[in-house]
Design an enzyme around this catalytic site. Structure first.
Site, PDB file in Angstrom:
ATOM      1  N   GLY A 224       0.846  -1.080   0.010  1.00 57.79           N
ATOM      2  CA  GLY A 224       0.132   0.138  -0.135  1.00 57.79           C
ATOM      3  C   GLY A 224       0.929   1.241  -0.163  1.00 57.79           C
ATOM      4  N   TYR A 225       0.187   2.432   0.274  1.00 53.35           N
ATOM      5  CA  TYR A 225       1.043   3.520  -0.041  1.00 53.35           C
ATOM      6  C   TYR A 225       1.876   3.887   0.915  1.00 53.35           C
ATOM      7  CZ  TYR A 225       1.093   8.871   0.164  1.00 53.35           C
ATOM      8  OH  TYR A 225       1.554  10.021   0.379  1.00 53.35           O
TER       9      TYR A 225
ATOM     10  N   LYS B 285      -9.626   1.920   4.836  1.00 53.37           N
ATOM     11  CA  LYS B 285      -9.198   3.044   5.630  1.00 53.37           C
ATOM     12  C   LYS B 285     -10.046   4.216   5.022  1.00 53.37           C
ATOM     13  CE  LYS B 285      -6.013   4.601   2.233  1.00 53.37           C
ATOM     14  NZ  LYS B 285      -4.732   5.469   1.677  1.00 53.37           N
TER      15      LYS B 285
ATOM     16  N   SER C 219      -4.154   6.826  13.711  1.00 58.20           N
ATOM     17  CA  SER C 219      -4.615   7.996  13.122  1.00 58.20           C
ATOM     18  C   SER C 219      -4.804   8.947  14.016  1.00 58.20           C
ATOM     19  CB  SER C 219      -5.482   7.696  12.252  1.00 58.20           C
ATOM     20  OG  SER C 219      -6.146   8.895  11.620  1.00 58.20           O
TER      21      SER C 219
ATOM     22  N   TYR D 286     -14.341   3.823  10.872  1.00 65.09           N
ATOM     23  CA  TYR D 286     -13.086   3.476  10.653  1.00 65.09           C
ATOM     24  C   TYR D 286     -12.177   4.324  11.763  1.00 65.09           C
ATOM     25  CZ  TYR D 286      -8.385   5.190   9.038  1.00 65.09           C
ATOM     26  OH  TYR D 286      -6.923   5.313   9.129  1.00 65.09           O
TER      27      TYR D 286
ATOM     28  N   LYS E 156      -9.691   2.173  14.998  1.00 68.49           N
ATOM     29  CA  LYS E 156      -8.294   2.636  15.419  1.00 68.49           C
ATOM     30  C   LYS E 156      -8.382   2.762  17.114  1.00 68.49           C
ATOM     31  CE  LYS E 156      -6.368   2.860  11.148  1.00 68.49           C
ATOM     32  NZ  LYS E 156      -5.412   1.793  11.193  1.00 68.49           N
TER      33      LYS E 156
ATOM     34  N   TYR F 219      -0.804   8.906  12.559  1.00 64.13           N
ATOM     35  CA  TYR F 219      -0.303   9.747  11.349  1.00 64.13           C
ATOM     36  C   TYR F 219      -1.468  10.848  11.429  1.00 64.13           C
ATOM     37  CZ  TYR F 219       1.160   5.032  10.136  1.00 64.13           C
ATOM     38  OH  TYR F 219       1.711   3.736   9.927  1.00 64.13           O
TER      39      TYR F 219
ATOM     40  N   ASN G 158     -10.941  11.069  -2.358  1.00 68.19           N
ATOM     41  CA  ASN G 158     -11.608  11.861  -0.989  1.00 68.19           C
ATOM     42  C   ASN G 158     -10.613  12.678  -0.681  1.00 68.19           C
ATOM     43  OD1 ASN G 158     -13.974  10.063  -0.970  1.00 68.19           O
ATOM     44  ND2 ASN G 158     -13.062   8.541  -0.055  1.00 68.19           N
TER      45      ASN G 158
ATOM     46  N   GLY H 136     -18.738  16.740   8.925  1.00 68.53           N
ATOM     47  CA  GLY H 136     -17.890  16.465   9.884  1.00 68.53           C
ATOM     48  C   GLY H 136     -16.298  16.696   9.960  1.00 68.53           C
TER      49      GLY H 136
HETATM   50  P1  NAD Z   1      -3.298   1.572   1.673  1.00 68.01           P
HETATM   51  O1  NAD Z   1      -4.751   1.152   1.661  1.00 68.01           O
HETATM   52  O2  NAD Z   1      -2.597   2.283   0.647  1.00 68.01           O
HETATM   53  O3  NAD Z   1      -2.467   0.283   2.486  1.00 68.01           O
HETATM   54  C1  NAD Z   1      -3.109  -0.633   3.060  1.00 68.01           C
HETATM   55  C2  NAD Z   1      -2.663  -2.085   2.456  1.00 68.01           C
HETATM   56  O4  NAD Z   1      -3.472  -2.992   3.224  1.00 68.01           O
HETATM   57  C3  NAD Z   1      -3.255  -2.271   0.923  1.00 68.01           C
HETATM   58  O5  NAD Z   1      -2.167  -2.452   0.156  1.00 68.01           O
HETATM   59  C4  NAD Z   1      -4.142  -3.231   0.962  1.00 68.01           C
HETATM   60  O6  NAD Z   1      -4.257  -3.994   0.033  1.00 68.01           O
HETATM   61  C5  NAD Z   1      -3.695  -4.189   2.307  1.00 68.01           C
HETATM   62  N1  NAD Z   1      -4.820  -4.790   3.153  1.00 68.01           N
HETATM   63  C6  NAD Z   1      -5.818  -4.250   3.416  1.00 68.01           C
HETATM   64  N2  NAD Z   1      -6.827  -5.293   4.280  1.00 68.01           N
HETATM   65  C7  NAD Z   1      -5.912  -6.244   4.177  1.00 68.01           C
HETATM   66  C8  NAD Z   1      -6.073  -7.645   4.596  1.00 68.01           C
HETATM   67  N3  NAD Z   1      -7.291  -8.146   5.306  1.00 68.01           N
HETATM   68  N4  NAD Z   1      -5.063  -8.439   4.599  1.00 68.01           N
HETATM   69  C9  NAD Z   1      -3.896  -8.043   4.264  1.00 68.01           C
HETATM   70  N5  NAD Z   1      -3.728  -6.998   3.190  1.00 68.01           N
HETATM   71  C10 NAD Z   1      -4.725  -6.038   3.461  1.00 68.01           C
HETATM   72  O7  NAD Z   1      -3.442   2.464   3.086  1.00 68.01           O
HETATM   73  P2  NAD Z   1      -2.228   3.486   3.587  1.00 68.01           P
HETATM   74  O8  NAD Z   1      -2.553   4.987   3.127  1.00 68.01           O
HETATM   75  O9  NAD Z   1      -1.025   3.097   3.204  1.00 68.01           O
HETATM   76  O10 NAD Z   1      -2.535   3.263   5.108  1.00 68.01           O
HETATM   77  C11 NAD Z   1      -1.757   2.381   5.791  1.00 68.01           C
HETATM   78  C12 NAD Z   1      -2.353   2.192   7.101  1.00 68.01           C
HETATM   79  O11 NAD Z   1      -2.000   3.705   7.787  1.00 68.01           O
HETATM   80  C13 NAD Z   1      -3.860   1.928   7.538  1.00 68.01           C
HETATM   81  O12 NAD Z   1      -3.768   1.219   8.263  1.00 68.01           O
HETATM   82  C14 NAD Z   1      -4.458   3.276   7.505  1.00 68.01           C
HETATM   83  O13 NAD Z   1      -5.610   3.120   8.289  1.00 68.01           O
HETATM   84  C15 NAD Z   1      -3.297   4.209   8.598  1.00 68.01           C
HETATM   85  N6  NAD Z   1      -3.386   5.535   8.141  1.00 68.01           N
HETATM   86  C16 NAD Z   1      -3.406   6.036   6.866  1.00 68.01           C
HETATM   87  C17 NAD Z   1      -3.905   7.398   6.816  1.00 68.01           C
HETATM   88  C18 NAD Z   1      -3.623   7.915   5.340  1.00 68.01           C
HETATM   89  O14 NAD Z   1      -4.097   9.277   5.230  1.00 68.01           O
HETATM   90  N7  NAD Z   1      -3.056   7.303   4.305  1.00 68.01           N
HETATM   91  C19 NAD Z   1      -3.766   8.091   7.885  1.00 68.01           C
HETATM   92  C20 NAD Z   1      -3.814   7.651   9.087  1.00 68.01           C
HETATM   93  C21 NAD Z   1      -3.651   6.300   9.317  1.00 68.01           C
HETATM   94  C1  UD1 Z   2      -9.152  12.471   6.187  1.00 68.33           C
HETATM   95  C2  UD1 Z   2      -9.845  11.475   6.948  1.00 68.33           C
HETATM   96  C3  UD1 Z   2      -9.198  11.201   8.183  1.00 68.33           C
HETATM   97  C4  UD1 Z   2      -7.911  10.798   7.947  1.00 68.33           C
HETATM   98  C5  UD1 Z   2      -7.261  11.859   7.446  1.00 68.33           C
HETATM   99  C6  UD1 Z   2      -5.670  11.428   7.198  1.00 68.33           C
HETATM  100  C7  UD1 Z   2     -12.220  11.908   5.805  1.00 68.33           C
HETATM  101  C8  UD1 Z   2     -13.688  12.482   6.199  1.00 68.33           C
HETATM  102  N1  UD1 Z   2     -11.503  11.960   6.853  1.00 68.33           N
HETATM  103  O1  UD1 Z   2      -9.143  13.881   6.883  1.00 68.33           O
HETATM  104  O2  UD1 Z   2     -10.090  10.235   8.898  1.00 68.33           O
HETATM  105  O3  UD1 Z   2      -7.332  10.480   9.496  1.00 68.33           O
HETATM  106  O4  UD1 Z   2      -7.699  12.128   6.068  1.00 68.33           O
HETATM  107  O5  UD1 Z   2      -5.088  11.525   6.087  1.00 68.33           O
HETATM  108  O6  UD1 Z   2     -11.934  11.370   4.779  1.00 68.33           O
HETATM  109  N2  UD1 Z   2     -10.876  19.245   0.927  1.00 68.33           N
HETATM  110  C9  UD1 Z   2     -11.303  19.930   0.013  1.00 68.33           C
HETATM  111  N3  UD1 Z   2     -11.623  19.589  -1.433  1.00 68.33           N
HETATM  112  C10 UD1 Z   2     -11.556  18.318  -1.541  1.00 68.33           C
HETATM  113  C11 UD1 Z   2     -10.994  17.454  -0.473  1.00 68.33           C
HETATM  114  C12 UD1 Z   2     -10.525  18.006   0.679  1.00 68.33           C
HETATM  115  O7  UD1 Z   2     -11.567  21.304   0.411  1.00 68.33           O
HETATM  116  O8  UD1 Z   2     -12.047  18.019  -2.553  1.00 68.33           O
HETATM  117  C13 UD1 Z   2     -10.510  19.629   2.427  1.00 68.33           C
HETATM  118  C14 UD1 Z   2     -11.099  19.156   3.406  1.00 68.33           C
HETATM  119  O9  UD1 Z   2     -12.165  19.850   3.871  1.00 68.33           O
HETATM  120  C15 UD1 Z   2     -10.006  19.100   4.740  1.00 68.33           C
HETATM  121  C16 UD1 Z   2      -8.651  19.284   3.853  1.00 68.33           C
HETATM  122  O10 UD1 Z   2      -8.889  19.558   2.519  1.00 68.33           O
HETATM  123  O11 UD1 Z   2     -10.282  20.610   5.170  1.00 68.33           O
HETATM  124  C17 UD1 Z   2      -8.137  17.946   3.825  1.00 68.33           C
HETATM  125  O12 UD1 Z   2      -8.892  16.878   3.738  1.00 68.33           O
HETATM  126  P1  UD1 Z   2      -8.786  15.441   3.636  1.00 68.33           P
HETATM  127  O13 UD1 Z   2      -7.354  15.063   2.720  1.00 68.33           O
HETATM  128  O14 UD1 Z   2      -9.798  14.609   3.340  1.00 68.33           O
HETATM  129  O15 UD1 Z   2      -7.776  14.875   5.157  1.00 68.33           O
HETATM  130  P2  UD1 Z   2      -8.684  15.197   6.206  1.00 68.33           P
HETATM  131  O16 UD1 Z   2     -10.229  16.052   6.191  1.00 68.33           O
HETATM  132  O17 UD1 Z   2      -7.858  15.726   7.272  1.00 68.33           O
END
Ligand code: NAD
Ligand code: UD1
Length: 338
Positions: free
Chosen positions: A10-11, A84, A124, A148, A152, A176, A197, A294
């Protein structure tokens, strides 16, 4: 160390795998590719200059997790795998509770059974809920506003309870903030399915012409320019935070440690947009619309505990994040190939 990385395709996981290998760790990945493409693997191999052992299975499958631990002697686990998408979690909550909790249960059971007690968990900033005022410190009470987020909060609690049962546990809960950006090579990055999103991938797709214009969700917040503030953190800084946490788990006496991974600085939606325009070299169409339900006005970390205890600090600027995000998007307009 011999490190199991769940969700390593993943990312955030993929960027962390590159840094782990560069630091000399032996890495095994488990990913079911539910939110990743298999074409990330050869790219990771190209970046790390070697073969990557990847197991494609669902972590909720206890027997498979057990078999993997029987085959390997892991020193530590970094647990990224999970679902996520906030909006989707509201629509299919059971899928979220089941995947995120069951995968953690299967993993922790296997770790216990095989004497592997070092775990880094992807939490998160969403666990700070809606009511706290930033900067968020790790000792604030936790809550959530969607399934979601609750997964966490719950997993953090499960891990704290498990840690109390055996003092060999060393667990890092990493909260994070908003991970963005991509590896400087432009060969790995975030590849969201469907319409993004989140702000940064959305802007990047506007910049590359895939989406028409950005909707700015609200400009009437109590912030300097009226748009909401978030703590964007470069995914490379975030990955480095995992290595720092892993190292710290080797020397700390605490069974559970919680660290915010953020920059400690809030950036507004319009500031991100301007920085991205600089990075891609042209103006980006946008319009202000109503607030997204939200959303909070401001979310940013107090990042001082990680700096003090891990010797880690995010160093990359919002400009760096946009330059790297843009390179990835420009070179891979359709994300990873199928
Ligand atoms: P991502 O979706 O890119 O990576 C998660 C990976 O887990 C994916 O490759 C997916 O295929 C794999 N996966 C999902 N369910 C699985 C399962 N049951 N068994 C095996 N593999 C599975 O997400 P990410 O952005 O890299 O996030 C990684 C972690 O960090 C997640 O737990 C996410 O909730 C957390 N996190 C992400 C963010 C964010 O904004 N990206 C913010 C806070 C926390
Ligand atoms: C999102 C998640 C949050 C997660 C966090 C981590 C949602 C509702 N929440 O929050 O649970 O922990 O990412 O990465 O998805 N915005 C715009 N236009 C857009 C998209 C976003 O104006 O098209 C604004 C949003 O209103 C916000 C900011 O950009 O103010 C960041 O948005 P986003 O990237 O979705 O992150 P979070 O809202 O922080």
């Amino acid at each position: 160390m011999h490190v199991l990385v769940t969700g390593g395709a993943g990312y955030i996981g993929s960027h962390t795998v590159v840094q782990l290998k560069a630091a000399g760790h032996e890495v095994v990945v488990v990913d079911d590719f539910s939110n990743a493409k298999s074409t990330v693997v050869p790219r990771l191999e190209a970046l790390t200059g070697g073969r990557l052992e990847v197991h494609a299975f669902d972590l909720t499958d206890r027997d498979k997790v057990e078999a993997l631990f029987a085959e390997h002697k892991f020193d530590a686990v970094i647990h990224f795998a999970g679902r996520k998408a906030v909006g989707e979690s509201v629509e299919v909550p059971l899928e979220y509770y089941q995947t995120n909790l069951d995968s953690t249960f299967a993993l922790v059971r296997a770790m216990q059974r095989h004497g592997c007690f070092r775990l880094v968990f992807s939490s998160s900033a969403t666990v700070y809920g809606e009511s706290a005022t930033p900067p968020f410190t790790e000792d604030l009470p936790t809550s959530a506003t969607n399934p979601y987020g609750w997964t966490k909060v719950m997993i953090e609690q499960v891990l704290r309870d498990v840690a109390r049962t055996d003092d060999r546990w060393r667990i890092a809960l990493l909260r994070y903030f908003n991970p963005v950006g991509a590896h400087a090579s432009g060969t790995i990055g975030e590849d969201p399915a469907g319409i993004p999103n989140n702000l940064m991938p959305y802007i990047a797709q506007v910049a590359v012409g895939k989406l028409e214009k950005l909707s700015v969700f609200g400009d009437d917040y109590d912030t300097p320019d009226g748009t909401a503030l978030r703590d964007y953190i470069h995914v490379e800084d975030l990955a480095a935070g995992h290595l720092a946490a892993l190292t710290k788990l080797g020397s700390t006496d605490e069974v559970v440690s919680t660290w915010n991974l953020g920059t400690g600085h809030g950036t507004s939606v319009l500031e991100v947009l301007r920085a991205f325009e600089q990075a891609c070299g042209h103006e980006l169409p946008h319009e202000v619309v109503g607030r997204r339900p939200g959303d909070v006005a401001a979310s940013y970390a107090d990042a001082s505990r990680a700096e003090r205890e891990l010797g880690w600090k995010a160093t990359r600027t919002i400009e760096d994040m946009c330059v790297d995000q843009w390179r990835w998007q420009r070179d891979n307009p359709l994300g990873y190939p199928d």
